[in-house]
Write an enzyme that holds these catalytic residues in place. Structure first.
Site, short mmCIF file in Angstrom:
data_model
loop_
_atom_site.label_atom_id
_atom_site.label_comp_id
_atom_site.label_asym_id
_atom_site.label_seq_id
_atom_site.Cartn_x
_atom_site.Cartn_y
_atom_site.Cartn_z
N ASN A 14 -35.18 -139.44 73.69
CA ASN A 14 -36.50 -140.01 73.41
C ASN A 14 -36.29 -141.47 73.02
OD1 ASN A 14 -39.05 -140.66 72.59
ND2 ASN A 14 -39.06 -139.34 70.77
N TRP A 15 -36.52 -142.35 73.98
CA TRP A 15 -36.29 -143.78 73.71
C TRP A 15 -37.38 -144.40 72.84
CZ3 TRP A 15 -34.81 -146.22 79.15
CH2 TRP A 15 -33.56 -145.72 79.55
N LYS A 16 -38.47 -143.66 72.64
CA LYS A 16 -39.61 -144.19 71.86
C LYS A 16 -40.05 -145.54 72.45
CE LYS A 16 -38.01 -141.46 68.03
NZ LYS A 16 -38.01 -141.19 66.61
N HIS A 99 -45.55 -135.30 69.28
CA HIS A 99 -44.48 -135.89 68.45
C HIS A 99 -45.07 -136.29 67.09
CE1 HIS A 99 -41.34 -138.52 66.98
NE2 HIS A 99 -40.54 -137.92 67.84
N GLU A 101 -44.62 -138.77 65.26
CA GLU A 101 -45.04 -140.16 65.12
C GLU A 101 -46.47 -140.33 65.65
OE1 GLU A 101 -41.61 -141.85 67.02
OE2 GLU A 101 -40.42 -141.36 65.26
N GLU A 171 -38.84 -130.39 64.94
CA GLU A 171 -38.47 -131.70 64.39
C GLU A 171 -39.11 -131.88 63.01
OE1 GLU A 171 -37.23 -134.74 67.52
OE2 GLU A 171 -39.39 -134.90 67.30
N GLY A 177 -35.34 -140.08 62.16
CA GLY A 177 -34.99 -141.48 61.93
C GLY A 177 -34.49 -141.79 60.53
N SER A 213 -32.55 -136.90 63.43
CA SER A 213 -31.24 -137.44 63.01
C SER A 213 -30.08 -136.64 63.59
CB SER A 213 -31.15 -137.51 61.48
OG SER A 213 -32.13 -138.41 60.99
N GLY A 235 -32.74 -142.09 67.95
CA GLY A 235 -31.87 -143.26 67.74
C GLY A 235 -30.59 -143.22 68.56
P1 PGA Z 1 -34.13 -139.48 65.67
O1 PGA Z 1 -35.52 -139.16 66.41
O2 PGA Z 1 -33.04 -138.79 66.46
O3 PGA Z 1 -34.02 -140.96 65.68
O4 PGA Z 1 -34.24 -138.90 64.29
C1 PGA Z 1 -35.75 -137.90 66.96
C2 PGA Z 1 -37.15 -137.87 67.54
O5 PGA Z 1 -38.07 -138.44 66.95
O6 PGA Z 1 -37.38 -137.31 68.62
#
Ligand code: PGA
Length: 253
Positions: A14-16, A99, A101, A171, A177, A213, A235
């Site tokens: 997931n490059w966001k 997600h 976010e 998640e 993150g 993470s 990340g």
């Molecule tokens: P992260 O993000 O590996 O940076 O914690 C995971 C995600 O949000 O899919």
């Protein structure tokens, strides 16, 4: 049997909202595609920002393309939105839905997420359906209620489909993150709980992955658990070496 039912593990990048140029996206994609070729037993899915999709070449099937969001209508007056049909036209096979976010910053509700999951299935795109509790919800003992509510809301509309595949990504919001993942033991406990909920939908194939993470250092602790069928990597997916290491762990399990 679909591709993901017989492969060993599913690793999703997931490059966001990264990287900041198409050139960088193409370079990262090509490097990660090369890494994926070395681990053909792993289902590797890369989810870049939607604007880069048409510049990325996934034709050799070593990786699959995913999107990070979609809208629930097929077309019409929905400024700024993108439909499943449009994504499918760009070669997208998977889409992240719900997600945390987006739940936090865009105020996506369980109802909206349910409509998006149905829209993905209607477009023949596999939803990567994210659920997870906040730290407050975890500490107040509300975790399982929250997860059950999110699951039932998201799966609300799927009974209209005769079959399909859904990837559920557990998640925990507080683990995303932060560098502080959930423990593999707690993750397995949650996945076993989620599996009981989806047993009502026997016509669907569900896979369960962990995200939050997860990196090249801790990946093995999670992926060696049979119930953890893969990972959603944020990340660590922006660095070709770190992502390659996660693929290698998944392949060696
Ligand atoms: P992260 O993000 O590996 O940076 O914690 C995971 C995600 O949000 O899919």
């Amino acid at each position: 049997m679909s591709d993901i039912e017989h492969k060993k593990k599913i690793i999703i990048a997931n490059w966001k909202m990264n990287p900041s140029s198409a050139d960088e996206a193409v370079t990262l994609f090509e490097l990660e595609k090369e890494a994926a070729k070395e681990h053909p037993s792993v289902t590797t899915i890369i989810c870049p920002p939607v604007v880069y999709l048409s510049a990325l070449n996934a034709n050799d099937a070593s990786v699959a393309l995913g999107a990070q969001n979609l809208f629930w209508e097929k077309d019409g007056a929905y400024t700024g939105e993108i439909s499943g049909t449009m994504l499918r036209g760009l070669g997208v096979e998977y889409v992240i839905v719900g997600h945390s976010e987006r739940r936090a910053h865009l105020k996506e509700t369980d109802e909206m997420i349910g409509k998006k999951i149905s829209a993905a299935l209607a477009s023949n795109i596999v939803p990567i359906f994210c659920v997870g509790e906040t730290l407050e919800e975890k500490n107040s003992g509300d975790k399982f209620n929250v997860l059950e509510r999110q699951m039932r809301g998201g799966l609300e509309g799927i009974s209209h489909f005769s079959s399909g595949t859904i990837i559920v990504a557990y998640e925990p919001r507080w683990a995303i993150g932060t560098g502080v993942p959930e423990t593999p033991e707690q993750t397995v406990e949650v996945i076993q709980f989620l599996k009981k909920i989806v047993s009502e939908y026997s016509e669907f194939h569900f896979s369960f992955v962990y995200g939050g993470s997860l990196d090249e250092i801790n990946a093995e602790l999670f992926l060696r658990e049979k119930d953890v069928e893969g990972a959603l990597v944020g990340g660590a997916s922006l660095d070709k070496d770190r992502f390659s290491s996660v693929l290698k762990v998944a392949s060696d399990i």
